[in-house]
Design a protein around this motif. Structure first.
Motif, PDB file in Angstrom:
ATOM      1  N   VAL A 156      16.369 -38.603  -3.372  1.00  0.00           N
ATOM      2  CA  VAL A 156      16.245 -37.719  -2.935  1.00  0.00           C
ATOM      3  C   VAL A 156      17.360 -36.350  -2.413  1.00  0.00           C
ATOM      4  CG1 VAL A 156      15.411 -36.605  -1.106  1.00  0.00           C
ATOM      5  CG2 VAL A 156      14.065 -38.693  -1.458  1.00  0.00           C
ATOM      6  N   GLY A 157      19.330 -37.356  -2.355  1.00  0.00           N
ATOM      7  CA  GLY A 157      19.638 -35.820  -2.118  1.00  0.00           C
ATOM      8  C   GLY A 157      20.043 -35.311  -3.540  1.00  0.00           C
ATOM      9  N   PHE A 158      20.594 -36.538  -4.511  1.00  0.00           N
ATOM     10  CA  PHE A 158      20.544 -36.250  -5.600  1.00  0.00           C
ATOM     11  C   PHE A 158      19.333 -35.236  -6.658  1.00  0.00           C
ATOM     12  CE2 PHE A 158      22.401 -36.414 -10.456  1.00  0.00           C
ATOM     13  CZ  PHE A 158      23.583 -36.893 -10.001  1.00  0.00           C
ATOM     14  N   GLY A 159      18.601 -35.760  -6.376  1.00  0.00           N
ATOM     15  CA  GLY A 159      17.853 -35.252  -7.675  1.00  0.00           C
ATOM     16  C   GLY A 159      17.111 -33.794  -6.717  1.00  0.00           C
ATOM     17  N   GLY A 160      16.621 -33.181  -5.141  1.00  0.00           N
ATOM     18  CA  GLY A 160      17.116 -31.954  -5.333  1.00  0.00           C
ATOM     19  C   GLY A 160      18.615 -31.073  -4.902  1.00  0.00           C
ATOM     20  N   PHE A 161      19.754 -31.633  -5.718  1.00  0.00           N
ATOM     21  CA  PHE A 161      20.897 -31.280  -5.529  1.00  0.00           C
ATOM     22  C   PHE A 161      20.784 -30.457  -6.742  1.00  0.00           C
ATOM     23  CE2 PHE A 161      25.020 -30.626  -7.740  1.00  0.00           C
ATOM     24  CZ  PHE A 161      26.081 -30.229  -6.114  1.00  0.00           C
ATOM     25  N   MET A 162      20.812 -30.889  -7.925  1.00  0.00           N
ATOM     26  CA  MET A 162      21.045 -30.580  -9.043  1.00  0.00           C
ATOM     27  C   MET A 162      19.548 -29.969  -9.669  1.00  0.00           C
ATOM     28  SD  MET A 162      23.024 -32.499 -10.564  1.00  0.00           S
ATOM     29  CE  MET A 162      22.800 -32.030 -12.110  1.00  0.00           C
ATOM     30  N   PHE A 163      18.295 -29.555  -8.586  1.00  0.00           N
ATOM     31  CA  PHE A 163      17.348 -28.654  -9.185  1.00  0.00           C
ATOM     32  C   PHE A 163      17.857 -26.932  -8.635  1.00  0.00           C
ATOM     33  CE2 PHE A 163      13.584 -26.523  -7.307  1.00  0.00           C
ATOM     34  CZ  PHE A 163      12.998 -25.979  -8.287  1.00  0.00           C
ATOM     35  N   VAL A 164      18.214 -27.411  -7.363  1.00  0.00           N
ATOM     36  CA  VAL A 164      19.029 -26.222  -6.410  1.00  0.00           C
ATOM     37  C   VAL A 164      20.141 -25.848  -7.100  1.00  0.00           C
ATOM     38  CG1 VAL A 164      19.838 -25.490  -3.675  1.00  0.00           C
ATOM     39  CG2 VAL A 164      18.008 -27.062  -3.897  1.00  0.00           C
ATOM     40  N   LEU A 209      13.729 -30.974  -0.653  1.00  0.00           N
ATOM     41  CA  LEU A 209      15.167 -29.773  -1.030  1.00  0.00           C
ATOM     42  C   LEU A 209      14.503 -28.250  -1.539  1.00  0.00           C
ATOM     43  CD1 LEU A 209      17.936 -32.071  -0.908  1.00  0.00           C
ATOM     44  CD2 LEU A 209      17.213 -30.587   0.733  1.00  0.00           C
ATOM     45  N   GLY A 210      13.728 -28.315  -3.510  1.00  0.00           N
ATOM     46  CA  GLY A 210      13.812 -27.723  -3.817  1.00  0.00           C
ATOM     47  C   GLY A 210      12.811 -26.512  -3.096  1.00  0.00           C
ATOM     48  N   THR A 211      11.703 -26.809  -2.324  1.00  0.00           N
ATOM     49  CA  THR A 211      10.822 -26.092  -1.101  1.00  0.00           C
ATOM     50  C   THR A 211      11.734 -25.245  -0.397  1.00  0.00           C
ATOM     51  OG1 THR A 211       8.685 -27.506  -2.252  1.00  0.00           O
ATOM     52  CG2 THR A 211       9.062 -26.124  -0.108  1.00  0.00           C
ATOM     53  N   THR A 239      22.640 -23.994   3.041  1.00  0.00           N
ATOM     54  CA  THR A 239      21.566 -25.305   4.460  1.00  0.00           C
ATOM     55  C   THR A 239      20.980 -26.614   3.390  1.00  0.00           C
ATOM     56  OG1 THR A 239      20.736 -23.165   5.017  1.00  0.00           O
ATOM     57  CG2 THR A 239      19.440 -24.746   5.045  1.00  0.00           C
ATOM     58  N   ALA A 240      20.577 -26.221   1.446  1.00  0.00           N
ATOM     59  CA  ALA A 240      20.188 -27.128   1.046  1.00  0.00           C
ATOM     60  C   ALA A 240      21.685 -27.908   0.861  1.00  0.00           C
ATOM     61  CB  ALA A 240      20.197 -26.762  -0.176  1.00  0.00           C
ATOM     62  N   LEU A 241      22.657 -28.146   1.019  1.00  0.00           N
ATOM     63  CA  LEU A 241      23.591 -28.830   1.124  1.00  0.00           C
ATOM     64  C   LEU A 241      23.900 -29.475   2.182  1.00  0.00           C
ATOM     65  CD1 LEU A 241      26.983 -26.796  -1.260  1.00  0.00           C
ATOM     66  CD2 LEU A 241      25.558 -28.220  -2.284  1.00  0.00           C
ATOM     67  N   LEU A 242      24.112 -29.173   3.565  1.00  0.00           N
ATOM     68  CA  LEU A 242      23.932 -29.590   4.345  1.00  0.00           C
ATOM     69  C   LEU A 242      22.301 -30.119   4.605  1.00  0.00           C
ATOM     70  CD1 LEU A 242      25.269 -26.246   7.260  1.00  0.00           C
ATOM     71  CD2 LEU A 242      26.637 -28.214   6.222  1.00  0.00           C
ATOM     72  N   VAL A 243      21.684 -29.968   4.224  1.00  0.00           N
ATOM     73  CA  VAL A 243      20.149 -31.459   4.249  1.00  0.00           C
ATOM     74  C   VAL A 243      20.625 -31.922   3.081  1.00  0.00           C
ATOM     75  CG1 VAL A 243      18.523 -31.627   4.097  1.00  0.00           C
ATOM     76  CG2 VAL A 243      18.584 -29.461   5.332  1.00  0.00           C
ATOM     77  N   GLN A 244      21.334 -32.719   2.648  1.00  0.00           N
ATOM     78  CA  GLN A 244      21.953 -33.449   1.292  1.00  0.00           C
ATOM     79  C   GLN A 244      22.966 -34.271   2.141  1.00  0.00           C
ATOM     80  OE1 GLN A 244      23.070 -32.961  -2.303  1.00  0.00           O
ATOM     81  NE2 GLN A 244      23.628 -34.902  -2.845  1.00  0.00           N
ATOM     82  N   LEU A 245      24.065 -33.363   2.965  1.00  0.00           N
ATOM     83  CA  LEU A 245      24.910 -34.463   4.133  1.00  0.00           C
ATOM     84  C   LEU A 245      24.487 -35.439   4.953  1.00  0.00           C
ATOM     85  CD1 LEU A 245      28.129 -34.240   4.506  1.00  0.00           C
ATOM     86  CD2 LEU A 245      27.903 -32.475   6.024  1.00  0.00           C
ATOM     87  N   GLY A 246      23.063 -34.840   5.161  1.00  0.00           N
ATOM     88  CA  GLY A 246      23.196 -35.216   6.594  1.00  0.00           C
ATOM     89  C   GLY A 246      22.054 -36.746   5.868  1.00  0.00           C
TER      90      GLY A 246
END
Length: 458
Positions: free
Chosen positions: A278-286, A415-417, A434-441
């Motif tokens: 979830v974190g990796f896929g969302g990060f690459m899109f964002v 994460l994209g949304t 903010t998206a990076l902090l969510v991925q950190l969680g």
């Protein structure tokens, strides 16, 4: 036994679907302008591939067990080449979406045979090395997809623009078919089971009713059909679980045998794919949107910004097998902590320096993040399949790949949304941070959950 050329063939087959999942991210703006496509239609270009891919992976593994993994691998690779050509020649957005769905289906035939072939034709240190290379290939493919996409779009070969991100697959497929045709051994299950029609249909319904509305909902304005599909999802999933349990208790062979999921390696490893993918896929899109739309970087420059992550991932993947022999599952925990440090550095850099950032200022966080990921993904994929017997290799690989793909698609959707929703209020930099902090969680959850992995991984 799987030789060097055979291993090259299956790793090439593993790279193609993952590269194609991410390669379109940097090409979407050009697609929209060229085809006059709406944002919702462009998201369907991404979602159509991802949903078809995720839905059919387990079925692809079962078909390989039944008809022969080499045969299905060759069929799937050939179909992937043909559908890539259709994507590259698509005259309109609707045609492109249909071709992308077909391309995802072809990828789902091909990818499960990779893991199944490795499981069935290797053992001991050879299997550990092959699985480490598979994990390294998977991680590098995700990053390299966006780098390659940026280079191809900017190069505008023969004036083809975004179409080259699909057409480049065709010569690669030809090389893969020639190599696999000569070097790949044929394997199949000693007791193949017929296709579970009810289980396949309910699994497909479960994934479609979850992934499609989450991916399309924001761009479409959350119409009624998105909520109706999300309402159907828990019932479809419950029906799938009930049918699979009933079939196995009656002596049948379900699409996803519950007994397979009870194996210790599956039970401990599969849940860890949730926070990681979830974190990796969302990060690459964002990151693709933030760098191009926020920092106004060209596709090539956006790709170059990810290059330190790719280099660090490659270096860590090479060191991974030696570390696993000494530290076992604790390598995954260490990798999560290193990745968390990288995300922290990256978030601080974004919050303090946006929009006056360049590739060099982003590099430290990218390097730490990529190195941390390289200590997690290859080891995790290897550990998940550790207890799966060779005769169930196809369905085991299909289950793992479906889980991985589903969670990556879920990361893009969630994460994209979040990123796109926060951008009007916080600006691109604030939304990115903010998206990076969510991925950190998510990485913190990964680190804690990975403590359940065994200290020794044979």
């Amino acid at each position: 036994m799987l030789g060097a050329f055979g291993l090259f063939s299956v790793l090439l087959g593993a790279a193609l679907p993952l590269v194609d999942f991410f390669i379109v991210n940097v090409a979407l703006p050009d697609m929209g302008r060229d085809l006059g496509a709406s944002e919702a239609m462009l998201e369907l270009v991404v979602a159509g591939y991802g949903v078809a891919y995720a839905v059919l992976l387990v079925l692809g593994g079962r078909l390989g067990d039944l008809f022969g993994r080499r045969r299905l691998f060759l069929w799937g690779m050939a179909a992937f080449g043909v559908t890539s050509l259709l994507c590259g020649l698509a005259p309109g957005a609707g045609t492109l979406v249909v071709a992308r769905v077909a391309q995802g289906a072809a990828a789902a035939l091909m990818l499960p045979q990779v893991l199944a072939t490795i499981q069935a034709t290797t053992s001991g240190p050879r299997r550990a090395r092959a699985m480490s290379l598979y994990g390294a290939t998977a991680g590098l493919s995700m990053v390299a997809g966006q780098i390659l996409g940026g280079v191809l779009v900017t190069a505008d070969v023969a004036g083809l623009g975004w179409r080259t991100v699909f057409l480049v697959n065709v010569p690669v497929v030809v090389v893969g078919l020639l190599s696999a045709g000569r070097a790949l051994p044929e394997t199949r299950s000693t007791a193949p089971a017929p296709v579970d029609g009810a289980g396949t249909g309910l699994l497909a319904m479960s994934l479609v009713t979850l992934l499609l509305p989450l991916t399309e909902g924001r761009a479409a304005g959350w119409p009624l059909w998105t909520w109706l599909l999300l309402g159907v999802f828990p019932f479809a999933l419950a029906g799938f679980v009930a049918v699979e349990r009933f079939k196995e208790t009656r002596g049948g062979v379900p699409l996803v045998p519950p007994s397979l999921l009870r194996l210790p390696s599956m039970r401990h490893g599969l849940p860890l794919l949730l926070p990681f993918c979830v974190g990796f896929g969302g990060f690459m899109f964002v990151v693709a949107i933030a760098l191009q739309e926020g920092l106004r970087l060209s596709p090539v420059a956006a790709g170059v910004a990810l290059a330190p992550m790719a280099v660090a991932f490659f270096a860590g993947a090479l060191a991974g097998p030696r570390l696993v022999r000494r530290w076992g599952g604790r390598v995954v925990t260490t990798g999560a902590l290193v990745q968390g440090l990288g995300l922290t550095v990256l978030a601080v850099t974004v919050f303090r320096g946006w929009p006056d950032l360049d590739v060099w200022r982003l590099a430290p966080g990218m390097v730490l993040g990529g190195f941390g990921q390289s200590l997690q993904l290859p080891v995790l994929l290897r550990s998940i399949l550790a207890d799966v017997p060779a005769e169930r290799a196809g369905v085991g690989g299909g289950v793992m790949s479906t889980t991985q793909q589903t969670f990556m698609s879920l990361g893009v959707a969630t994460l994209g949304t979040l990123f796109l929703s926060l951008t009007p209020r916080l600006g691109t930099g604030g939304a990115f941070g903010t998206a990076l902090l969510v991925q950190l969680g998510l990485v913190v959850v990964m680190a804690a959950a990975s403590l359940r992995l065994p200290r020794r991984l044979d």
